[in-house]
Enzyme design. Structure first.
Site, PDB file in Angstrom:
ATOM      1  N   ASP A   1      40.431  31.339  44.940  1.00  0.00           N
ATOM      2  CA  ASP A   1      42.375  32.133  45.799  1.00  0.00           C
ATOM      3  C   ASP A   1      41.562  33.917  44.738  1.00  0.00           C
ATOM      4  OD1 ASP A   1      40.747  32.765  42.391  1.00  0.00           O
ATOM      5  OD2 ASP A   1      42.579  31.543  41.143  1.00  0.00           O
ATOM      6  N   SER A   2      40.207  33.882  45.483  1.00  0.00           N
ATOM      7  CA  SER A   2      40.140  35.358  45.773  1.00  0.00           C
ATOM      8  C   SER A   2      40.826  35.517  46.885  1.00  0.00           C
ATOM      9  CB  SER A   2      38.534  34.979  45.767  1.00  0.00           C
ATOM     10  OG  SER A   2      37.912  34.500  46.324  1.00  0.00           O
TER      11      SER A   2
ATOM     12  N   ASP B   1      40.615  26.473  45.358  1.00  0.00           N
ATOM     13  CA  ASP B   1      40.836  26.377  43.133  1.00  0.00           C
ATOM     14  C   ASP B   1      42.356  26.057  43.550  1.00  0.00           C
ATOM     15  OD1 ASP B   1      38.874  27.873  41.773  1.00  0.00           O
ATOM     16  OD2 ASP B   1      39.165  29.635  43.697  1.00  0.00           O
TER      17      ASP B   1
ATOM     18  N   LYS C   1      38.765  23.407  41.943  1.00  0.00           N
ATOM     19  CA  LYS C   1      37.818  24.326  40.889  1.00  0.00           C
ATOM     20  C   LYS C   1      38.766  24.575  40.064  1.00  0.00           C
ATOM     21  CE  LYS C   1      36.479  28.523  41.790  1.00  0.00           C
ATOM     22  NZ  LYS C   1      37.035  28.850  40.889  1.00  0.00           N
TER      23      LYS C   1
ATOM     24  N   GLU D   1      39.402  26.480  36.863  1.00  0.00           N
ATOM     25  CA  GLU D   1      39.355  28.048  35.501  1.00  0.00           C
ATOM     26  C   GLU D   1      39.660  26.970  34.307  1.00  0.00           C
ATOM     27  OE1 GLU D   1      40.202  31.570  36.192  1.00  0.00           O
ATOM     28  OE2 GLU D   1      40.009  31.930  37.962  1.00  0.00           O
TER      29      GLU D   1
ATOM     30  N   GLU E   1      29.686  32.070  35.660  1.00  0.00           N
ATOM     31  CA  GLU E   1      30.352  33.517  36.684  1.00  0.00           C
ATOM     32  C   GLU E   1      30.131  34.429  35.538  1.00  0.00           C
ATOM     33  OE1 GLU E   1      33.923  36.196  39.000  1.00  0.00           O
ATOM     34  OE2 GLU E   1      34.205  34.253  38.707  1.00  0.00           O
TER      35      GLU E   1
END
Length: 268
Positions: free
Chosen positions: A42-43, A81, A111, A113, A179
């Site tokens: 999502d970057s 993401d 993925k 978070e 991270e």
């Protein structure tokens, strides 16, 4: 083709290489480099869409960009993401959103978070056949609460990360991104787990490393301090565009070999 099982088996063995990609052309180039995993992060909110955070990224955008990456790859494991607020509010919606990335876009895994609220969800997704890569430490979707500061720097915070890492492994996650955490914490978490850790700003002792592709190739104007540019694509890109504009302006483009004349046309 690299599988989830392959990546899991690389823990403590071969270093895992992972880069982001957001479109088919980049995915082709990234895969050709030999990376094991391509992350559709999502970057893309920052790297592609011009936002100052990942928060505005939508599920539809993630599905669209993931599909493009999948169409540009044959061998790499594609992980997508789950964007901000796509999970957590409602269990059924969370499962549906994760499923879309596999069913509609063709991703191999998702993925998340992670936090205390994602342990049970991880277990449920894995039970349903959706492989999960967990993500601890700096989680950009929590920018309004945590900012972009290094995480796990106090004893309490470090122990929480260790506990959550073990909990997500037990829930069935096949790997864990760490991270922007202290290198010694990342090394300890790596030793704690049987699944592989993949670091970004987490030191050299993780089982693998990931970077945003724009940072890795030198396209980003301002990269985070834990990234390294292995090229200078930004300068090469700018030079090529300058040369194009100059060639059009001075009449050297298009040349004769860029054009076709149909001799049998009567245009008098």
């Amino acid at each position: 083709m690299t599988t989830v099982r392959d990546v899991r088996a690389m823990a403590g063995e071969d270093p895992i290489t992972m880069l982001t990609a957001y479109d088919a052309t980049t995915a082709e180039l990234v895969e050709a480099s030999g990376v094991d995993v391509i992350l559709v992060g999502d970057s893309l909110g920052n790297a592609v869409l011009g936002h100052d955070s990942t928060l505005p990224v939508t599920m539809d955008q993630m599905v669209s960009h993931t599909g493009a990456v999948v169409r540009g790859t044959d061998e790499a494991l594609v992980v997508a993401d789950l964007p901000f607020l796509s999970i957590g509010a409602d269990r059924g919606d969370s499962i549906e959103h994760a499923g879309r990335l596999l069913k509609e876009a063709g991703a191999n895994a998702v993925k998340i978070e992670s936090g205390p609220h994602t342990v049970e969800l991880t277990e449920r997704l894995v039970d349903l056949g959706i492989p999960v890569m967990a993500h601890l430490g700096l989680t950009p979707q929590h920018i309004n609460r945590l900012g972009y500061a290094r995480q796990g720097t106090s004893q309490e915070a470090a122990e929480e990360i260790r506990d959550l890492a073990r909990a997500h492994e037990e829930a069935g996650a096949f790997s864990l991104v760490l991270e922007h955490v202290p290198a010694n914490l990342a090394a300890t978490v790596t030793d704690d787990l049987s699944i592989p850790t993949i670091g970004i700003g987490a030191g050299p002792d993780c089982d693998g490393q990931v970077l945003v592709v724009d940072d890795a190739v030198g396209l980003t104007e301002s990269a985070p301090p834990f990234a390294e540019a292995f090229g200078d694509v930004r300068e090469a890109y700018a030079d090529a565009l300058d040369d194009y504009v100059g060639a059009v302006e001075d009449g050297s483009f298009p040349a004769d070999d860029h054009s076709h004349v149909a001799d049998d046309l009567d245009l008098e």
